[in-house]
Design an enzyme around this catalytic site. Sequence first.
Site, PDB file in Angstrom:
ATOM      1  N   TRP B 327       0.847  -1.210   0.000  1.00 35.27           N
ATOM      2  CA  TRP B 327       0.000   0.000   0.000  1.00 35.27           C
ATOM      3  C   TRP B 327       0.882   1.260   0.000  1.00 35.27           C
ATOM      4  O   TRP B 327       0.556   2.255  -0.639  1.00 35.27           O
ATOM      5  CB  TRP B 327      -0.912  -0.013   1.233  1.00 35.27           C
ATOM      6  CG  TRP B 327      -1.729   1.248   1.351  1.00 35.27           C
ATOM      7  CD1 TRP B 327      -2.896   1.517   0.698  1.00 35.27           C
ATOM      8  CD2 TRP B 327      -1.439   2.405   2.146  1.00 35.27           C
ATOM      9  NE1 TRP B 327      -3.347   2.763   1.038  1.00 35.27           N
ATOM     10  CE2 TRP B 327      -2.480   3.337   1.928  1.00 35.27           C
ATOM     11  CE3 TRP B 327      -0.413   2.755   3.018  1.00 35.27           C
ATOM     12  CZ2 TRP B 327      -2.521   4.576   2.539  1.00 35.27           C
ATOM     13  CZ3 TRP B 327      -0.451   3.994   3.632  1.00 35.27           C
ATOM     14  CH2 TRP B 327      -1.489   4.899   3.394  1.00 35.27           C
ATOM     15  N   HIS B 328       2.006   1.175   0.720  1.00 34.33           N
ATOM     16  CA  HIS B 328       2.847   2.364   0.824  1.00 34.33           C
ATOM     17  C   HIS B 328       3.531   2.718  -0.490  1.00 34.33           C
ATOM     18  O   HIS B 328       3.864   3.883  -0.713  1.00 34.33           O
ATOM     19  CB  HIS B 328       3.907   2.180   1.920  1.00 34.33           C
ATOM     20  CG  HIS B 328       3.369   2.475   3.281  1.00 34.33           C
ATOM     21  ND1 HIS B 328       2.812   1.510   4.074  1.00 34.33           N
ATOM     22  CD2 HIS B 328       3.280   3.634   3.978  1.00 34.33           C
ATOM     23  CE1 HIS B 328       2.415   2.062   5.211  1.00 34.33           C
ATOM     24  NE2 HIS B 328       2.680   3.349   5.184  1.00 34.33           N
ATOM     25  N   GLY B 329       3.774   1.759  -1.333  1.00 39.04           N
ATOM     26  CA  GLY B 329       4.427   2.109  -2.591  1.00 39.04           C
ATOM     27  C   GLY B 329       4.684   0.916  -3.468  1.00 39.04           C
ATOM     28  O   GLY B 329       4.751  -0.231  -2.995  1.00 39.04           O
ATOM     29  N   TYR B 485       4.375  11.676   3.297  1.00 38.64           N
ATOM     30  CA  TYR B 485       3.278  10.753   3.031  1.00 38.64           C
ATOM     31  C   TYR B 485       2.438  11.142   1.816  1.00 38.64           C
ATOM     32  O   TYR B 485       1.542  10.391   1.438  1.00 38.64           O
ATOM     33  CB  TYR B 485       2.415  10.557   4.286  1.00 38.64           C
ATOM     34  CG  TYR B 485       2.711   9.233   4.945  1.00 38.64           C
ATOM     35  CD1 TYR B 485       3.922   9.017   5.579  1.00 38.64           C
ATOM     36  CD2 TYR B 485       1.823   8.164   4.870  1.00 38.64           C
ATOM     37  CE1 TYR B 485       4.228   7.799   6.142  1.00 38.64           C
ATOM     38  CE2 TYR B 485       2.113   6.941   5.431  1.00 38.64           C
ATOM     39  CZ  TYR B 485       3.323   6.759   6.063  1.00 38.64           C
ATOM     40  OH  TYR B 485       3.623   5.533   6.601  1.00 38.64           O
ATOM     41  N   PHE B 488       2.600   8.526  -0.863  1.00 37.35           N
ATOM     42  CA  PHE B 488       1.967   7.207  -0.723  1.00 37.35           C
ATOM     43  C   PHE B 488       0.507   7.331  -1.100  1.00 37.35           C
ATOM     44  O   PHE B 488      -0.288   6.711  -1.130  1.00 37.35           O
ATOM     45  CB  PHE B 488       2.142   6.677   0.688  1.00 37.35           C
ATOM     46  CG  PHE B 488       3.582   6.717   1.128  1.00 37.35           C
ATOM     47  CD1 PHE B 488       4.577   6.232   0.299  1.00 37.35           C
ATOM     48  CD2 PHE B 488       3.946   7.269   2.334  1.00 37.35           C
ATOM     49  CE1 PHE B 488       5.910   6.286   0.671  1.00 37.35           C
ATOM     50  CE2 PHE B 488       5.272   7.329   2.726  1.00 37.35           C
ATOM     51  CZ  PHE B 488       6.257   6.824   1.895  1.00 37.35           C
TER      52      PHE B 488
END
Lengths: 315, 488
Positions: B327-329, B485, B488
């Site tokens: 999900w973060h990248g 953030y 993201f």
Amino acid sequence: MHKKFIISTLSITTGFYLLYSYFVLNHKMLYMDREYPMWLYTKNMATTKSNKKYNLLAVGDSRLKAGFIPVNNNLTSSLNLSLGGGTPIEGYYTLSKYLLNNPAPNHLVLSYVPGHLLSFSNYWKRTIPFDFITAKEHDEIMNRALQYNESALLSKTREYADYKYPNTYASNFKNGIVGARWLINDSVLKKIQLSNGHYFFGTNDFANGLSGDAFRKEFKPLPLQTYYFIELIKLAKKNKIKLHFYYMPYNQSTFEKLAPNFVKQFKSFIETISKKHNMKICNDFFYMSNDKFGDPSHLYHGAKENTEMVYQCIV
Amino acid sequence: MLFNSYEFIFAFLPVTFFIYFILNKNGFSRTSKSFLVLSSLFFYSWWNILYLPLILISMLFNYIIGNILSKPQTKKFTTLSKKPVLIFGIISNLSLLGYFKYSDFFIENLNTVFQIDVELINLALPLAISFFTFQQISYLVDSYKQETKEYDLLSYALFVTFFPQLIAGPIVHHKEMMPQFSKEKNNRLNYQNVAIGLFIFSIGIFKKVIIADTFAIWATQGFDVATTLNLFEAWGASLSYTFQLYFDFSGYTDMAIGAALLFNIKLPINFNSPYKALSIQDFWRRWHMTLSRFLRDYIYIPLGGNRKGEIMTYNNLFLTFLIGGIWHGAGWTFIIWGSLHGLALMIHRIWSLLNLKLWQWFSWFLTFNFINITWIFFRAKDWDSAIKVLTSMFNYNYIVLPEQIEKYLSFLKKYDLNYGNFLWNISGDHWTIIWIFVGIILTTGFKNSMEKLTAFKPTVYNAIFTSLALFYVFISLDVESEFLYFNF
């Protein structure tokens, strides 16, 4: 209670900001770096009315500032209005303002290291933030820059107006407060006032490092710098000042690394102007040993010897 | 528009605030809500207006699907017949996210595995897409479970777009937001909330502009610029990033909470002193808490949580954090980061079941260092950069000590230790060390901003503190820097 908190918080913040704005715009001695008092001295000497006539006026960059110690006695009087990072642009405005407020000196010694004709790097770092020139003078410069299509100056990220805006000075202000720069600046200004504009930059006993010119391969002067260099000469001539160009020495380490082509091109540039505008060239490119330098660019122990050579040139 | 920008602080926020409450005061509560939605969309469009249709379509689509799912069950329309609608909704959301976020990653890997040369799409990641997608997936799932009401479109639009939380969270839940939007009391200007909002906003912006952006210099140099690092530089870079990330993200959250409070909206807490954590489980209860909540409620528990035996629990833990990493990248470094955290949680569970205990200080030391080291994978732009920092942190053959101590410890030269500018490659100096100590002290020895919020009193001390923080920030806003953030 909470309403009072909101009002007082916003009021205190505004108060702090107004106070900050006043100080950063009006008291730059408090927080600017040590170059500021040097530029301030030159500006003040050029813009303050005086009847004192100097025999010799020195205008140039930091090498001349450190390497020429003005002598003032019964026989002669001299003044050093050179600037750290100064170029012919600042030199021209120094002389023009000086002549408006003071009697013309007998001799003008000019000296610029080649690098200062190759960039405008200090224009937005010192000339404008230090309020060295007026808005009108800035406009003149920019119009000339347009005329010469001087992209290095025109492709700026800031405007002159930005420097009338307090936040532009925020990082200088923070560094100045943390470093108690007002104390340093005050002492620098006093030293310069006592020495008629002379200031030592590096004060080491030895400097075998390389200065910027050691890395340059060719000399192609910027058209705008050339224009102001010639204007500076013309202005001196118009006021019947005897004009001399002096090559400041390099330290030995730098001298040995200088590209022959670079030296040849710079000398040719100076010689061409000298012939056309009748400017005396005092000397040839030369070096002094590394122990005469306080840092790779500036004389320290060798300054007196160099000063004598400057005086010999005007005799 | 960034929270830490002149246009936000001096134009957008005050104008929105005043118009919103003027409209409310004159009885136009629905208009004021519409105005807030429009303002939020304007705030979103400030970056790139081209992505405005995307968020509008996503919002409308999810609203329609959510309404279908939340309709009461009838004989014709049962839970069973709703399931395909839910699956369609979730897949659509994930497809949108996948297309924008993971297409190039997928193509790159396909090219590597099959030795082919498919051209990359090179799409720019629409701002906040990860956040509003997750937020709306949770809405769909809850609608399916009949846990939502039939919200009106305006309230739903505000739930998705409300500008303080739109870009980087906290990831809000409809259950905690919708009632607040409809509460009549919240339409009136509340000085207590404004005072607390101002206080917490000033803490947040101070964290970002003064602390995080200072650490950013050393982290960026160490990770992105330096080609080699000595042992101290590597630790300096990794610790700088550890603190940069915390102060940046928690600073953003504080600003979001503060800005929302001005409008009488309470956003959920997102950080609770994560670097005080004594275990990895404890860390995830303190770090990006709204993401952890989402992962728990919408991934871990639906996977079976701990209800399907010990082996499946480990499997679910690992999978949840693997998904969290992705999900973060879109990158292998994020997958590694997620996997390491999943593994650590599995080990922690085994450790807990064995009822083993560690000294408290050692638990903290272990947890903090694990987090610090795993952030390297989170931060590094590629595998090589991660390995550069990581190996340098344990390379005892390349140590440079500060030249200032050479005269006291010159005997160390015989052990191949050099003296010099020991933090040169990360553009650091003794201030880096001081800042790192300040970072450790602030994150472990002080109350966090949420604790300060709870204990807030409108005292002279707090007024001066807030004013000083705001003043210092205002004069430091000259260089705008984005929040981490946002990527993201």
